[in-house]
Scaffold this active site. Sequence first.
Site, PDB file in Angstrom:
ATOM      1  N   SER A 102       0.816  -1.213   0.000  1.00 29.36           N
ATOM      2  CA  SER A 102       0.000   0.000   0.000  1.00 29.36           C
ATOM      3  C   SER A 102       0.852   1.265   0.000  1.00 29.36           C
ATOM      4  O   SER A 102       1.623   1.494  -0.915  1.00 29.36           O
ATOM      5  CB  SER A 102      -0.967  -0.033   1.181  1.00 29.36           C
ATOM      6  OG  SER A 102      -1.892   1.042   1.099  1.00 29.36           O
ATOM      7  N   HIS A 103       0.723   2.071   1.032  1.00 33.23           N
ATOM      8  CA  HIS A 103       1.399   3.372   1.089  1.00 33.23           C
ATOM      9  C   HIS A 103       2.801   3.282   1.688  1.00 33.23           C
ATOM     10  O   HIS A 103       3.460   4.306   1.857  1.00 33.23           O
ATOM     11  CB  HIS A 103       0.556   4.343   1.912  1.00 33.23           C
ATOM     12  CG  HIS A 103       0.259   3.831   3.292  1.00 33.23           C
ATOM     13  ND1 HIS A 103      -0.651   2.819   3.512  1.00 33.23           N
ATOM     14  CD2 HIS A 103       0.755   4.168   4.505  1.00 33.23           C
ATOM     15  CE1 HIS A 103      -0.698   2.563   4.814  1.00 33.23           C
ATOM     16  NE2 HIS A 103       0.145   3.368   5.432  1.00 33.23           N
ATOM     17  N   ASP A 163      -0.999   1.540  -4.032  1.00 31.12           N
ATOM     18  CA  ASP A 163      -1.894   0.610  -4.726  1.00 31.12           C
ATOM     19  C   ASP A 163      -3.197   1.244  -5.173  1.00 31.12           C
ATOM     20  O   ASP A 163      -4.105   0.551  -5.624  1.00 31.12           O
ATOM     21  CB  ASP A 163      -2.160  -0.622  -3.859  1.00 31.12           C
ATOM     22  CG  ASP A 163      -2.911  -0.296  -2.575  1.00 31.12           C
ATOM     23  OD1 ASP A 163      -2.727   0.819  -2.031  1.00 31.12           O
ATOM     24  OD2 ASP A 163      -3.677  -1.149  -2.098  1.00 31.12           O
ATOM     25  N   ASP A 181      -5.665   3.013  -3.524  1.00 31.11           N
ATOM     26  CA  ASP A 181      -6.910   3.014  -2.774  1.00 31.11           C
ATOM     27  C   ASP A 181      -7.064   4.219  -1.839  1.00 31.11           C
ATOM     28  O   ASP A 181      -8.076   4.336  -1.140  1.00 31.11           O
ATOM     29  CB  ASP A 181      -7.094   1.703  -1.994  1.00 31.11           C
ATOM     30  CG  ASP A 181      -5.967   1.415  -1.014  1.00 31.11           C
ATOM     31  OD1 ASP A 181      -5.091   2.275  -0.813  1.00 31.11           O
ATOM     32  OD2 ASP A 181      -5.966   0.303  -0.439  1.00 31.11           O
ATOM     33  N   ARG A 182      -6.080   5.135  -1.826  1.00 32.76           N
ATOM     34  CA  ARG A 182      -6.178   6.326  -0.983  1.00 32.76           C
ATOM     35  C   ARG A 182      -6.187   7.586  -1.847  1.00 32.76           C
ATOM     36  O   ARG A 182      -5.829   7.543  -3.021  1.00 32.76           O
ATOM     37  CB  ARG A 182      -5.015   6.381   0.018  1.00 32.76           C
ATOM     38  CG  ARG A 182      -4.994   5.211   0.962  1.00 32.76           C
ATOM     39  CD  ARG A 182      -3.886   5.339   1.983  1.00 32.76           C
ATOM     40  NE  ARG A 182      -3.883   4.182   2.872  1.00 32.76           N
ATOM     41  CZ  ARG A 182      -3.565   4.213   4.148  1.00 32.76           C
ATOM     42  NH1 ARG A 182      -3.208   5.358   4.717  1.00 32.76           N
ATOM     43  NH2 ARG A 182      -3.581   3.126   4.885  1.00 32.76           N
ATOM     44  N   ASP A 218      -2.108   6.721  -3.619  1.00 34.63           N
ATOM     45  CA  ASP A 218      -1.007   6.018  -2.953  1.00 34.63           C
ATOM     46  C   ASP A 218      -0.478   4.856  -3.785  1.00 34.63           C
ATOM     47  O   ASP A 218      -0.808   4.718  -4.964  1.00 34.63           O
ATOM     48  CB  ASP A 218      -1.451   5.535  -1.576  1.00 34.63           C
ATOM     49  CG  ASP A 218      -2.437   4.383  -1.651  1.00 34.63           C
ATOM     50  OD1 ASP A 218      -3.244   4.347  -2.599  1.00 34.63           O
ATOM     51  OD2 ASP A 218      -2.415   3.510  -0.770  1.00 34.63           O
ATOM     52  N   LYS A 232     -11.629   0.751  -0.686  1.00 36.59           N
ATOM     53  CA  LYS A 232     -11.462   2.184  -0.821  1.00 36.59           C
ATOM     54  C   LYS A 232     -10.893   2.467  -2.203  1.00 36.59           C
ATOM     55  O   LYS A 232     -10.266   1.597  -2.806  1.00 36.59           O
ATOM     56  CB  LYS A 232     -10.570   2.730   0.279  1.00 36.59           C
ATOM     57  CG  LYS A 232      -9.306   1.940   0.586  1.00 36.59           C
ATOM     58  CD  LYS A 232      -8.667   2.450   1.857  1.00 36.59           C
ATOM     59  CE  LYS A 232      -7.409   1.667   2.234  1.00 36.59           C
ATOM     60  NZ  LYS A 232      -7.711   0.409   2.918  1.00 36.59           N
TER      61      LYS A 232
END
Length: 544
Positions: free
Chosen positions: A113-114, A280, A282-283, A278, A377
């Site tokens: 992710s982030h 992947d 999703d943010r 981010d 998300k």
Amino acid sequence: MNIRTVSTSPFADQKPGTSGLRKSTAVFQQPNYLENFIQSIFESIKDCQGQTLVLGGDGRYYNRQATQIVLKMAAANKFGRIKVGHRGILSTPATSCIIRKYNALAGIILSASHNPGGFLGDFGVKYNVSNGGPAPEKVTQAIYAYSKTINYYKILDAPDIDLDTLGESRLGNTVVEVIDPVYDYEKLMETLFDFDCIHQLLTKSGFRMCFDALHAVTGPYAHSIFEHRLGASMGTVRNGTPLEDFGGGHPDPNLVYARDLVEILYGKDAPDFGAASDGDGDRNMILGRNFFVSPSDSLAVLAANAKLVYGYKSGLAGIARSVATSTAVDKVAAKLGIDCYETPTGWKFFSNLLDAGLVTLCGEESFSTGSNHIREKDGIWAVLFWLNILAVRQQSVEQIVQEYWQLYGRNYHLRYDYEGVDPERAATLMNKLQTSMASLKGKRFGPHEVIYCDDFSYTDPVDGSVSTHKGIRIIFDDESRIVFRLSGTATYAATIRIFLETYEPKVAKQNQQPQQALASLLAIANEIAQLSILTGMEKPTLII
């Protein structure tokens, strides 16, 4: 092509966190480490034969090698078809979309992710179930239980798949389909938003935007949707090529790590709108000209304006937010006459609510918003939602948010992260907070009186499952709150997060700096938790 059964031994540290398993890249590159966890996932599924798996990642270091390993293990475990993103790229939201559209059994997303990438960075594996959402706790518990006793994994002896060419090939009896990672996702977005209206905004009105993909997965999506489909000028998308080390940056869309974008929006001749996503995808972070929209406010503004957007014109069934997210959206839900659910941190807790039709929008303070269009998300979706509102209302980001504050009041909200804390120190701090809860009720700290304190637990209204120890909440008589929790996404040491919130209904006091408005609550948090003493840190590492 032969299926090999490889003897292995368990690793003790394969317990999934808030969103999958995250470790340093070096840990994942240990012999059998990735294979053990993937086999544990497949064992939790039990019957993979003939089923469809969706596979992709955010392009970080080790993504392509890990993709080949998962492909061969999925074939050995008798999946019938694997849909894998072109060059191994597939965002988390797109994975959820494709799982749902093609009735896939599961999805595996190779991402931390982030978290930072590169050889010295982090790697991760997320497992999504058949509704497109993250694996619920009972599933991740089963995966972890199997990982503690695993003694073999299965893998196909076969050449690597060509991930750079779209189309079908075979691994034994399994069809591997290399797919355009953007196509299905973009088609879904077209059903939710008025693309013609947004196109007019971006091409006819002089409106300018800037999107920073941070050299992460959303670059291809942003180029295709914003520049090619919606007509934004070329160059609107910055850092749009996914890189293994994210260009040496930290793919977390906040005021610290997306600093270049912030400087553009606060600089001379700033565009009207800025956004970032981010690792992947999703943010999201939303900015106006010289104006930052907090994630909690963003969720509330989307909810308050949802009927202006095509896909949500019939209204919202309900709203959900995490315990660490501000209560701003609660006031919108109350005005709309719909339910607002408070859940633990982790998108998996929203899935049952979405599947049951109890909520339409949901969000977390960690720059995460989404809806019932998928079970994740979704960063690009949030940007499109904002663009659709801006196109309809013909106002600036700042005007829209300030009108929202005038109507609902402003919830000042900040997160203070203490990263790299010794795990024993972190455990001591949380244990001391738990033992002090009983004595806090009724205690006054200056103008603030504690009316409620608990270690948050959640009973799922759909399946009755109970999740405990999800954050210590201290609630005051003036609607102020302090929430303490340990992060579930750290890959080393421990991260303690403190969330501060206070409500300001008076318009004259709605333009303070958040740190100023929350200064008294920060002092209370320090007094209650003895942050400096117990963390060994004089100040937080991150304030957002």
